[in-house]
Design a protein around this motif. Structure first.
Motif, PDB file in Angstrom:
ATOM      1  N   TYR A   1      18.884   7.770   8.810  1.00 44.68           N
ATOM      2  CA  TYR A   1      18.404   7.379   7.640  1.00 44.68           C
ATOM      3  C   TYR A   1      18.145   5.744   8.777  1.00 44.68           C
ATOM      4  O   TYR A   1      18.923   5.382   9.870  1.00 44.68           O
ATOM      5  N   GLY A   2      17.338   4.635   7.860  1.00 45.93           N
ATOM      6  CA  GLY A   2      17.027   3.899   8.656  1.00 45.93           C
ATOM      7  C   GLY A   2      15.305   2.629   7.561  1.00 45.93           C
ATOM      8  O   GLY A   2      15.022   3.481   6.682  1.00 45.93           O
ATOM      9  N   ASP A   3      14.480   1.875   8.562  1.00 44.67           N
ATOM     10  CA  ASP A   3      13.679   1.244   7.938  1.00 44.67           C
ATOM     11  C   ASP A   3      12.993   1.542   8.357  1.00 44.67           C
ATOM     12  O   ASP A   3      12.537   3.275   9.155  1.00 44.67           O
ATOM     13  N   GLU A   4      10.981   2.440   8.142  1.00 48.40           N
ATOM     14  CA  GLU A   4      10.212   2.714   7.983  1.00 48.40           C
ATOM     15  C   GLU A   4       8.999   1.793   8.541  1.00 48.40           C
ATOM     16  O   GLU A   4       8.934   0.098   8.290  1.00 48.40           O
ATOM     17  N   ILE A   5       8.705   1.934   9.528  1.00 46.62           N
ATOM     18  CA  ILE A   5       7.063   0.919   9.708  1.00 46.62           C
ATOM     19  C   ILE A   5       6.109   1.769  10.147  1.00 46.62           C
ATOM     20  O   ILE A   5       5.951   2.374  10.632  1.00 46.62           O
ATOM     21  N   THR A   6       4.747   1.501   9.000  1.00 47.88           N
ATOM     22  CA  THR A   6       3.625   1.882   8.741  1.00 47.88           C
ATOM     23  C   THR A   6       2.540   0.979   9.463  1.00 47.88           C
ATOM     24  O   THR A   6       2.670  -0.374   9.570  1.00 47.88           O
ATOM     25  N   PHE A   7       2.015   2.071  10.788  1.00 47.96           N
ATOM     26  CA  PHE A   7       0.969   1.464  11.574  1.00 47.96           C
ATOM     27  C   PHE A   7      -0.851   1.203  10.476  1.00 47.96           C
ATOM     28  O   PHE A   7      -0.955   2.703  10.796  1.00 47.96           O
ATOM     29  N   VAL A   8      -1.489   0.198  10.535  1.00 44.60           N
ATOM     30  CA  VAL A   8      -2.733   0.605  10.248  1.00 44.60           C
ATOM     31  C   VAL A   8      -3.877   0.054  10.617  1.00 44.60           C
ATOM     32  O   VAL A   8      -3.662  -1.281  10.814  1.00 44.60           O
ATOM     33  N   PRO A   9      -4.630   1.239  11.279  1.00 41.51           N
ATOM     34  CA  PRO A   9      -5.220   0.552  12.238  1.00 41.51           C
ATOM     35  C   PRO A   9      -6.561  -1.038  11.314  1.00 41.51           C
ATOM     36  O   PRO A   9      -6.513  -0.427  10.214  1.00 41.51           O
ATOM     37  N   ALA A  10      -6.730  -2.042  12.147  1.00 42.24           N
ATOM     38  CA  ALA A  10      -7.817  -2.523  11.569  1.00 42.24           C
ATOM     39  C   ALA A  10      -8.966  -1.957  10.860  1.00 42.24           C
ATOM     40  O   ALA A  10      -9.560  -1.471  11.722  1.00 42.24           O
ATOM     41  N   SER A  11      -9.704  -2.333   9.979  1.00 40.90           N
ATOM     42  CA  SER A  11     -10.731  -1.274   9.587  1.00 40.90           C
ATOM     43  C   SER A  11     -11.891  -1.720   9.993  1.00 40.90           C
ATOM     44  O   SER A  11     -12.812  -0.634  10.225  1.00 40.90           O
ATOM     45  N   ASP A  12     -11.928  -2.769  10.974  1.00 41.06           N
ATOM     46  CA  ASP A  12     -13.335  -3.125  11.525  1.00 41.06           C
ATOM     47  C   ASP A  12     -13.747  -3.127  13.293  1.00 41.06           C
ATOM     48  O   ASP A  12     -13.847  -3.479  13.559  1.00 41.06           O
ATOM     49  N   GLY A  13     -12.001  -2.843  13.193  1.00 37.96           N
ATOM     50  CA  GLY A  13     -11.560  -2.592  15.321  1.00 37.96           C
ATOM     51  C   GLY A  13     -11.374  -3.992  15.313  1.00 37.96           C
ATOM     52  O   GLY A  13     -11.387  -4.225  16.858  1.00 37.96           O
ATOM     53  N   ARG A  14     -11.799  -5.509  14.868  1.00 38.60           N
ATOM     54  CA  ARG A  14     -11.247  -6.318  15.407  1.00 38.60           C
ATOM     55  C   ARG A  14      -9.483  -5.988  16.105  1.00 38.60           C
ATOM     56  O   ARG A  14      -9.465  -5.438  15.357  1.00 38.60           O
ATOM     57  N   PRO A  15      -9.424  -7.703  17.373  1.00 35.61           N
ATOM     58  CA  PRO A  15      -8.126  -7.148  17.554  1.00 35.61           C
ATOM     59  C   PRO A  15      -7.302  -7.863  16.483  1.00 35.61           C
ATOM     60  O   PRO A  15      -7.866  -8.662  15.599  1.00 35.61           O
TER      61      PRO A  15
END
Length: 287
Positions: free
Chosen positions: A38-52
């Motif tokens: 049980y705990g939190d969740e973190i979603t990693f969403v890549p930048a759509s334009d690839g910029r840093p």
């Protein structure tokens, strides 16, 4: 790479013994860590334009972005490569109470370190990531390593352990505890005799306790009342410096029966103790 979600599990200190104090003021501990499913969740969403760039989808209430372990972990891992690495947005679903002794912030930091190591394909080893994690907090390495462990030093010297994977009722009394205040209290026990690593609660369970509990009970009546209530159904204990408390049960149904009768004004959850972190289980599926 598509967006992906990783768990950021809670931990319990099944025991917490304070065995001394170092010259730098930090306390020497012996503790047994076990994860919960049980705990939190973190979603990693890549930048759509690839910029840093490293971004939070939303700020966490009560936490300045500068102090947020999630962003600090990401920036620490990126180092001087930040301008070259693909951008990412971190979307955090918080379930764990802040300041509850469940390691939520440390767990978040570890999830970010492992998740971004995967996303950026950095190839850092677990040892390297644990060393980075220690710069963020003493509890981060156990989440990075991902196995229940006997912790010593300030909690960072870890030996894998396999306590029983029982069920727990975890309760959060309606108060917030200042960890610094607890460790600075004159009445805090600081000379508990060291013990050798052993599976938790084998033999004489009275040897295992939380040395912070007496001080917390005196300073926070809500915790004292909650522990007295939960103790009716078996041994109950504080995790970390609190405010969360827990009781151990052999089955999920036994824990849920007690959960249904909890006093009003107390939040919490039922979860199973696990010796392999759900974070590592999920990462294995991704790779």
């Amino acid at each position: 790479m598509n967006a992906f979600t990783l768990p950021s599990p809670a931990k319990l200190n099944l025991c917490l013994h304070i065995v001394g104090r170092r010259p730098d003021g930090y306390h020497e501990l012996q503790t047994l860590f076990q994860f919960l499913d049980y705990g939190d969740e973190i979603t990693f969403v890549p930048a759509s334009d690839g910029r840093p760039g490293i971004h939070l989808a939303a700020s966490i209430p009560g936490v300045n972005d500068q102090d947020n372990l999630i962003l600090r972990a990401a920036r620490l891992l990126a180092g001087n490569q930040a301008a070259e690495l693909p951008g990412v947005t971190l979307d955090v679903a918080k379930r764990l109470p802040m300041g509850g002794g469940l390691g939520g912030g440390s767990s978040n930091a570890a999830t970010v370190l492992l998740g971004l190591n995967h996303y950026w394909q950095l190839g850092r080893s677990i040892d390297q990531l644990a060393e980075l994690g220690l710069q963020l907090g003493a509890d981060v390495p156990v989440f990075v390593r991902g196995h229940a462990a006997w912790g010593e030093g300030v909690g960072e010297q870890l030996t894998p352990a396999n306590p029983p994977q029982d069920w727990f009722l975890v309760l959060k009394p309606a108060c917030d505890i200042n960890t610094g205040k607890i460790f600075s209290e004159q009445g805090l026990t600081r000379n508990t005799p060291r013990i050798k690593i052993a599976p938790a609660f084998e033999g004489d369970a009275s040897r295992y306790r939380n040395d912070c509990e007496d001080v917390v009970r005196k300073l926070y009546p809500e915790v004292n009342q909650s522990l007295e209530w939960l103790s009716q159904f078996g041994p109950a204990r504080l995790t970390g410096t609190g405010a969360c408390i827990f009781g151990r049960f052999p089955t999920e149904s036994a824990a849920r029966i007690i959960w249904e009768s909890k006093p009003s004004g107390i939040t919490g959850f039922v979860a199973q103790g696990v010796n392999v972190s759900p974070l590592h289980t999920k990462l294995t599926e991704l790779t």
